[in-house]
Design a protein around this motif. Sequence first.
Motif, PDB file in Angstrom:
ATOM      1  N   TRP A  26       0.825  -1.204   0.000  1.00 55.42           N
ATOM      2  CA  TRP A  26       0.000   0.000   0.000  1.00 55.42           C
ATOM      3  C   TRP A  26       0.864   1.262   0.000  1.00 55.42           C
ATOM      4  O   TRP A  26       0.566   2.223  -0.711  1.00 55.42           O
ATOM      5  CB  TRP A  26      -0.978  -0.003   1.162  1.00 55.42           C
ATOM      6  CG  TRP A  26      -1.759   1.280   1.220  1.00 55.42           C
ATOM      7  CD1 TRP A  26      -1.748   2.198   2.222  1.00 55.42           C
ATOM      8  CD2 TRP A  26      -2.632   1.805   0.213  1.00 55.42           C
ATOM      9  NE1 TRP A  26      -2.561   3.259   1.906  1.00 55.42           N
ATOM     10  CE2 TRP A  26      -3.114   3.041   0.672  1.00 55.42           C
ATOM     11  CE3 TRP A  26      -3.035   1.355  -1.040  1.00 55.42           C
ATOM     12  CZ2 TRP A  26      -3.994   3.837  -0.067  1.00 55.42           C
ATOM     13  CZ3 TRP A  26      -3.913   2.142  -1.783  1.00 55.42           C
ATOM     14  CH2 TRP A  26      -4.383   3.366  -1.299  1.00 55.42           C
ATOM     15  N   ASP A  27       1.937   1.268   0.774  1.00 55.67           N
ATOM     16  CA  ASP A  27       2.819   2.441   0.793  1.00 55.67           C
ATOM     17  C   ASP A  27       3.417   2.702  -0.589  1.00 55.67           C
ATOM     18  O   ASP A  27       3.475   3.852  -1.043  1.00 55.67           O
ATOM     19  CB  ASP A  27       3.934   2.262   1.831  1.00 55.67           C
ATOM     20  CG  ASP A  27       3.426   2.329   3.259  1.00 55.67           C
ATOM     21  OD1 ASP A  27       2.297   2.821   3.486  1.00 55.67           O
ATOM     22  OD2 ASP A  27       4.148   1.857   4.162  1.00 55.67           O
ATOM     23  N   HIS A  87      -1.583   6.117  -6.378  1.00 50.65           N
ATOM     24  CA  HIS A  87      -2.745   6.705  -5.717  1.00 50.65           C
ATOM     25  C   HIS A  87      -2.626   8.228  -5.545  1.00 50.65           C
ATOM     26  O   HIS A  87      -3.601   8.946  -5.736  1.00 50.65           O
ATOM     27  CB  HIS A  87      -2.957   6.023  -4.355  1.00 50.65           C
ATOM     28  CG  HIS A  87      -4.188   6.467  -3.638  1.00 50.65           C
ATOM     29  ND1 HIS A  87      -5.451   6.063  -4.013  1.00 50.65           N
ATOM     30  CD2 HIS A  87      -4.355   7.274  -2.559  1.00 50.65           C
ATOM     31  CE1 HIS A  87      -6.339   6.601  -3.199  1.00 50.65           C
ATOM     32  NE2 HIS A  87      -5.694   7.339  -2.309  1.00 50.65           N
ATOM     33  N   ASN A  88      -1.455   8.707  -5.195  1.00 51.32           N
ATOM     34  CA  ASN A  88      -1.266  10.145  -4.969  1.00 51.32           C
ATOM     35  C   ASN A  88      -0.756  10.902  -6.187  1.00 51.32           C
ATOM     36  O   ASN A  88      -0.437  12.071  -6.083  1.00 51.32           O
ATOM     37  CB  ASN A  88      -0.307  10.373  -3.796  1.00 51.32           C
ATOM     38  CG  ASN A  88      -0.911   9.965  -2.476  1.00 51.32           C
ATOM     39  OD1 ASN A  88      -2.120   9.865  -2.331  1.00 51.32           O
ATOM     40  ND2 ASN A  88      -0.073   9.715  -1.500  1.00 51.32           N
ATOM     41  N   ARG A 145       0.495   3.727  -3.012  1.00 57.81           N
ATOM     42  CA  ARG A 145      -0.002   5.064  -2.687  1.00 57.81           C
ATOM     43  C   ARG A 145       0.941   6.144  -3.210  1.00 57.81           C
ATOM     44  O   ARG A 145       0.496   7.116  -3.815  1.00 57.81           O
ATOM     45  CB  ARG A 145      -0.195   5.208  -1.176  1.00 57.81           C
ATOM     46  CG  ARG A 145      -0.776   6.564  -0.781  1.00 57.81           C
ATOM     47  CD  ARG A 145      -0.995   6.690   0.703  1.00 57.81           C
ATOM     48  NE  ARG A 145       0.221   6.385   1.419  1.00 57.81           N
ATOM     49  CZ  ARG A 145       0.265   5.764   2.586  1.00 57.81           C
ATOM     50  NH1 ARG A 145      -0.839   5.387   3.169  1.00 57.81           N
ATOM     51  NH2 ARG A 145       1.402   5.524   3.179  1.00 57.81           N
ATOM     52  N   SER A 146       2.239   5.953  -3.012  1.00 56.29           N
ATOM     53  CA  SER A 146       3.175   6.995  -3.439  1.00 56.29           C
ATOM     54  C   SER A 146       3.348   7.050  -4.948  1.00 56.29           C
ATOM     55  O   SER A 146       3.516   8.124  -5.512  1.00 56.29           O
ATOM     56  CB  SER A 146       4.534   6.813  -2.760  1.00 56.29           C
ATOM     57  OG  SER A 146       5.159   5.649  -3.215  1.00 56.29           O
ATOM     58  N   ILE A 160     -10.353   0.227  -2.927  1.00 56.49           N
ATOM     59  CA  ILE A 160      -9.352   0.606  -1.916  1.00 56.49           C
ATOM     60  C   ILE A 160      -9.890   0.321  -0.522  1.00 56.49           C
ATOM     61  O   ILE A 160      -9.186  -0.235   0.328  1.00 56.49           O
ATOM     62  CB  ILE A 160      -8.956   2.097  -2.069  1.00 56.49           C
ATOM     63  CG1 ILE A 160      -8.225   2.337  -3.386  1.00 56.49           C
ATOM     64  CG2 ILE A 160      -8.132   2.577  -0.886  1.00 56.49           C
ATOM     65  CD1 ILE A 160      -6.913   1.608  -3.526  1.00 56.49           C
ATOM     66  N   SER A 217      -8.383  -2.441   2.107  1.00 54.41           N
ATOM     67  CA  SER A 217      -7.940  -1.935   3.405  1.00 54.41           C
ATOM     68  C   SER A 217      -8.659  -2.640   4.552  1.00 54.41           C
ATOM     69  O   SER A 217      -8.034  -3.006   5.555  1.00 54.41           O
ATOM     70  CB  SER A 217      -8.183  -0.428   3.473  1.00 54.41           C
ATOM     71  OG  SER A 217      -7.823   0.066   4.729  1.00 54.41           O
ATOM     72  N   ARG A 254      -5.940   4.681 -12.144  1.00 54.02           N
ATOM     73  CA  ARG A 254      -5.461   4.132 -10.875  1.00 54.02           C
ATOM     74  C   ARG A 254      -6.052   2.743 -10.629  1.00 54.02           C
ATOM     75  O   ARG A 254      -5.359   1.833 -10.184  1.00 54.02           O
ATOM     76  CB  ARG A 254      -5.834   5.058  -9.722  1.00 54.02           C
ATOM     77  CG  ARG A 254      -5.071   6.350  -9.712  1.00 54.02           C
ATOM     78  CD  ARG A 254      -5.484   7.221  -8.528  1.00 54.02           C
ATOM     79  NE  ARG A 254      -4.777   8.474  -8.552  1.00 54.02           N
ATOM     80  CZ  ARG A 254      -5.349   9.658  -8.691  1.00 54.02           C
ATOM     81  NH1 ARG A 254      -6.675   9.757  -8.797  1.00 54.02           N
ATOM     82  NH2 ARG A 254      -4.626  10.754  -8.722  1.00 54.02           N
TER      83      ARG A 254
END
Length: 172
Positions: A61-62, A69-70, A65-66, A109, A113, A79
């Motif tokens: 996820w990290d 996702h972001n 996300r980087s 997501i 999660s 995405r």
Amino acid sequence: INDHNSRMAEIRKFSLQVDRWAKPTDQSASSQTSVKTRLSRLPKLDLPKFDGDPLSYQSFWDSFRSAVHNDPDLDDITRFNYLKGLVAGPAKACIEGLTVSSENYKHAIDLLSERFGDKQTIINSHMDQLLALQPVAHDDVQQLREMYDIIEIHTRNLMNFNVKAKSYGPVL
């Protein structure tokens, strides 16, 4: 994904050429151009796949996300396509059947999660791995080093969840 990455690199390259041609007059535009130039020189990033193992969820996820996702240059549909390409096994089954849309990306997501990102489930998985360690011969340095590395990995991950060594030390 590779085609998308190639096209995004071409778009960034073209954007840089346009920026150079337009010659930005203010400092912020100049700094944005230098950031884009620096990013275009980075090597291709291979994101890890997630197969439903709670031990690897946070790392997956990290990274996702980087990188995806972001990313403000991507829409939710893109995405979601990236996400579907990076999940396998139980994680893929968790979001199977959701059509590719902005609303379903957010729902996917949330589903991942809830199922795999539960803090207590991850902590329990790390504890199970520590408790399942097999004894090694006291004179086998290689096996002792491997055991030490495994213990360090799991204790670091427990520290990431604010689990103090004094709370699980006696159990071990």
